[in-house]
Design a protein around this motif. Structure first.
Motif, PDB file in Angstrom:
ATOM      1  N   THR A  23       0.856  -1.186   0.000  1.00  0.00           N
ATOM      2  CA  THR A  23       0.000   0.000   0.000  1.00  0.00           C
ATOM      3  C   THR A  23       0.895   1.239   0.000  1.00  0.00           C
ATOM      4  OG1 THR A  23      -0.115   0.142   2.409  1.00  0.00           O
ATOM      5  CG2 THR A  23      -1.755  -1.236   1.325  1.00  0.00           C
ATOM      6  N   CYS A  24       0.311   2.408  -0.318  1.00  0.00           N
ATOM      7  CA  CYS A  24       1.087   3.647  -0.351  1.00  0.00           C
ATOM      8  C   CYS A  24       1.640   3.959   1.041  1.00  0.00           C
ATOM      9  CB  CYS A  24       0.216   4.826  -0.768  1.00  0.00           C
ATOM     10  SG  CYS A  24      -0.755   4.580  -2.241  1.00  0.00           S
ATOM     11  N   CYS A  27      -0.666   4.944   4.285  1.00  0.00           N
ATOM     12  CA  CYS A  27      -2.024   4.469   3.987  1.00  0.00           C
ATOM     13  C   CYS A  27      -2.748   4.077   5.271  1.00  0.00           C
ATOM     14  CB  CYS A  27      -1.937   3.261   3.046  1.00  0.00           C
ATOM     15  SG  CYS A  27      -3.519   2.440   2.828  1.00  0.00           S
ATOM     16  N   SER A  29      -5.639   2.788   5.295  1.00  0.00           N
ATOM     17  CA  SER A  29      -6.535   1.657   5.051  1.00  0.00           C
ATOM     18  C   SER A  29      -5.841   0.353   5.429  1.00  0.00           C
ATOM     19  CB  SER A  29      -6.970   1.605   3.582  1.00  0.00           C
ATOM     20  OG  SER A  29      -7.795   2.700   3.284  1.00  0.00           O
ATOM     21  N   CYS A  52      -8.269  -1.519  -2.860  1.00  0.00           N
ATOM     22  CA  CYS A  52      -6.849  -1.359  -2.506  1.00  0.00           C
ATOM     23  C   CYS A  52      -6.375  -2.485  -1.599  1.00  0.00           C
ATOM     24  CB  CYS A  52      -6.625  -0.036  -1.776  1.00  0.00           C
ATOM     25  SG  CYS A  52      -6.471   1.379  -2.871  1.00  0.00           S
ATOM     26  N   MET A  53      -7.215  -2.849  -0.628  1.00  0.00           N
ATOM     27  CA  MET A  53      -6.771  -3.833   0.363  1.00  0.00           C
ATOM     28  C   MET A  53      -6.776  -5.254  -0.174  1.00  0.00           C
ATOM     29  SD  MET A  53      -5.638  -2.279   2.833  1.00  0.00           S
ATOM     30  CE  MET A  53      -5.200  -0.937   1.762  1.00  0.00           C
ATOM     31  N   ASN A 139     -12.154   5.109   2.397  1.00  0.00           N
ATOM     32  CA  ASN A 139     -11.161   6.126   2.031  1.00  0.00           C
ATOM     33  C   ASN A 139     -11.777   7.168   1.090  1.00  0.00           C
ATOM     34  OD1 ASN A 139     -11.249   4.587  -0.329  1.00  0.00           O
ATOM     35  ND2 ASN A 139      -9.438   3.427   0.256  1.00  0.00           N
ATOM     36  N   ALA A 143     -10.422   4.249  -4.690  1.00  0.00           N
ATOM     37  CA  ALA A 143      -8.984   4.555  -4.673  1.00  0.00           C
ATOM     38  C   ALA A 143      -8.183   3.586  -5.543  1.00  0.00           C
ATOM     39  CB  ALA A 143      -8.483   4.515  -3.234  1.00  0.00           C
ATOM     40  N   CYS A 226      -6.351   8.811   3.146  1.00  0.00           N
ATOM     41  CA  CYS A 226      -5.668   8.187   2.003  1.00  0.00           C
ATOM     42  C   CYS A 226      -4.803   9.262   1.338  1.00  0.00           C
ATOM     43  CB  CYS A 226      -6.747   7.656   1.052  1.00  0.00           C
ATOM     44  SG  CYS A 226      -6.277   7.343  -0.648  1.00  0.00           S
ATOM     45  N   PRO A 227      -3.475   9.240   1.580  1.00  0.00           N
ATOM     46  CA  PRO A 227      -2.616  10.315   1.064  1.00  0.00           C
ATOM     47  C   PRO A 227      -2.744  10.509  -0.451  1.00  0.00           C
ATOM     48  CG  PRO A 227      -1.321   8.733   2.359  1.00  0.00           C
ATOM     49  CD  PRO A 227      -2.730   8.223   2.318  1.00  0.00           C
ATOM     50  N   LYS A 228      -2.896   9.412  -1.171  1.00  0.00           N
ATOM     51  CA  LYS A 228      -2.955   9.532  -2.630  1.00  0.00           C
ATOM     52  C   LYS A 228      -4.253  10.216  -3.077  1.00  0.00           C
ATOM     53  CE  LYS A 228      -3.303   6.797  -6.791  1.00  0.00           C
ATOM     54  NZ  LYS A 228      -3.560   5.453  -7.290  1.00  0.00           N
TER      55      LYS A 228
HETATM   56 FE1  SF4 Z   1      -4.008   3.282   0.721  1.00  0.00          FE
HETATM   57 FE2  SF4 Z   1      -5.121   5.296  -0.654  1.00  0.00          FE
HETATM   58 FE3  SF4 Z   1      -2.850   4.165  -1.503  1.00  0.00          FE
HETATM   59 FE4  SF4 Z   1      -5.177   2.835  -1.625  1.00  0.00          FE
HETATM   60  S1  SF4 Z   1      -4.648   4.698  -2.778  1.00  0.00           S
HETATM   61  S2  SF4 Z   1      -3.196   1.994  -0.943  1.00  0.00           S
HETATM   62  S3  SF4 Z   1      -6.198   3.521   0.269  1.00  0.00           S
HETATM   63  S4  SF4 Z   1      -3.145   5.364   0.411  1.00  0.00           S
END
Ligand code: SF4
Ligand code: MG
Length: 322
Positions: A23-24, A27, A29, A52-53, A139, A143, A226-228
């Motif tokens: 994950t980022c 994150c 999540s 994402c998960m 999130n 995402a 969610c940083p992204k």
């Molecule tokens: Fe986590 Fe957001 Fe990246 Fe998905 S996009 S892995 S929720 S930080």
């Protein structure tokens, strides 16, 4: 026995969701997965819908899951949870496996659970035969497929579907859908419904334990910065999760057998022991609201004030009488 977790010292040291996921950075999540698995313990089966998960956690031949884990379809958290719980019950009844409590937890994102899979979750929450927990990590966008608007995306936020334009500065004009409130209000047989955030980990882990002790069906909604998708430096994830509570935008509560209780900071606000921070403190730290002008902050504040003053569960359930 799953005892309450009232302090971090009471949390188990064992990890059932470990390093190795992709994950980022920052994150939030991934963190609720770790906290949920820690609180649930080893006798647990986790089912994960697409999101994402799922994708970031199952790179070929690797997995952070120590407990049994299975992928299921994007909108299928509810049906996978019912099917698994029913399967275990049948095997135990027939003597094909030891009769013991096994936690069945199905997680989904807001796209998979609050939008596409809402009907299956609703069906699962009416099925009092089976012990299960639906765990929705929110999130506030799709995402996994590059930040499209979901029913959980806040008013005014930039997503790839709602960029500010010359004609309309605000393209996301829907107020966030109130999923935990809707599920609590509409499913009277559900044993336990709660909201949480991994930014307040003890409260979140305690709620997982409360849900699992209650048996089923149960539901927990967690808000995950969610940083992204929210456009901020990853180091601010925890701070933003906390600010969502402190500003009153996202309240913490639990509904146990139909009885509502606020928890943590939300309880302090509801009892008048703490003032809500201005929503601007939360919004201006995120790039997805960078196009906001003063009137946009004022509108957002007005909506949150209205929810606290006029709604039974702030931000969640509105009723009017007479
Ligand atoms: Fe986590 Fe957001 Fe990246 Fe998905 S996009 S892995 S929720 S930080
Ligand atoms: Mg999402």
């Amino acid at each position: 026995k799953l005892e309450p977790i009232r302090s971090i010292k009471k949390a188990p040291v064992e990890e059932f969701y470990q390093s190795g996921h992709r994950t980022c950075q920052g994150c939030l999540s991934a963190l609720p997965m770790r906290l949920m698995a820690k609180a649930a313990g080893p006798r647990t089966i986790v089912l994960g819908t697409t999101g994402c998960m799922y994708v970031a956690n199952t790179t070929y031949m690797t997995t952070p899951w120590v407990v049994p884990w299975m992928h299921t379809q994007l909108g299928a958290a509810g049906s996978a949870a019912v099917g698994t719980s029913a399967g275990l019950k049948a095997l135990m009844r027939k003597g094909k496996m030891k009769d013991e409590p096994i936690n069945v937890i199905a997680f989904c994102g807001d796209g998979g659970g609050a939008d596409m899979g809402l009907s299956a979750i609703s069906a699962a929450l009416t099925d009092i035969e089976y012990n299960l927990l639906i765990f929705l990590y929110d999130n506030e966008s799709y995402a996994n497929t590059d930040i499209q608007t979901s029913g959980q995306t806040p008013w005014g936020a930039v997503t790839t579907f709602s960029p500010p334009g010359k004609k309309f500065r605000i393209m996301q004009r829907r107020w966030k859908k109130n999923v935990p409130g809707m599920l609590a209000a509409g499913h009277p047989d559900t044993r336990y419904v709660a909201s949480g955030t991994p930014a307040i980990p003890v409260d979140m882990m305690d709620k997982v334990r409360s849900a699992l002790r209650a048996g089923g069906p149960t539901y927990i909604h967690v808000l995950d910065p969610c940083p992204k998708g929210w456009h901020y430096d990853p180091e601010h994830s925890n701070e933003l999760g906390k600010l969502a509570i402190e500003t009153g935008i996202y309240p913490l509560y639990e509904v146990k057998d139909g009885v509502l209780n606020f928890t943590g900071i939300t309880k302090q606000i509801a009892e008048g022991r703490r003032r809500r921070k201005p929503v601007r403190e939360y919004l201006e730290k995120q790039g997805r609201f960078a196009h906001f002008k003063n009137q946009d902050y004022a509108y957002f504040q007005k909506k949150v004030d209205e929810m606290w003053e006029q709604w039974i569960i702030p931000c969640v359930v509105a009723f009017s009488y007479g």
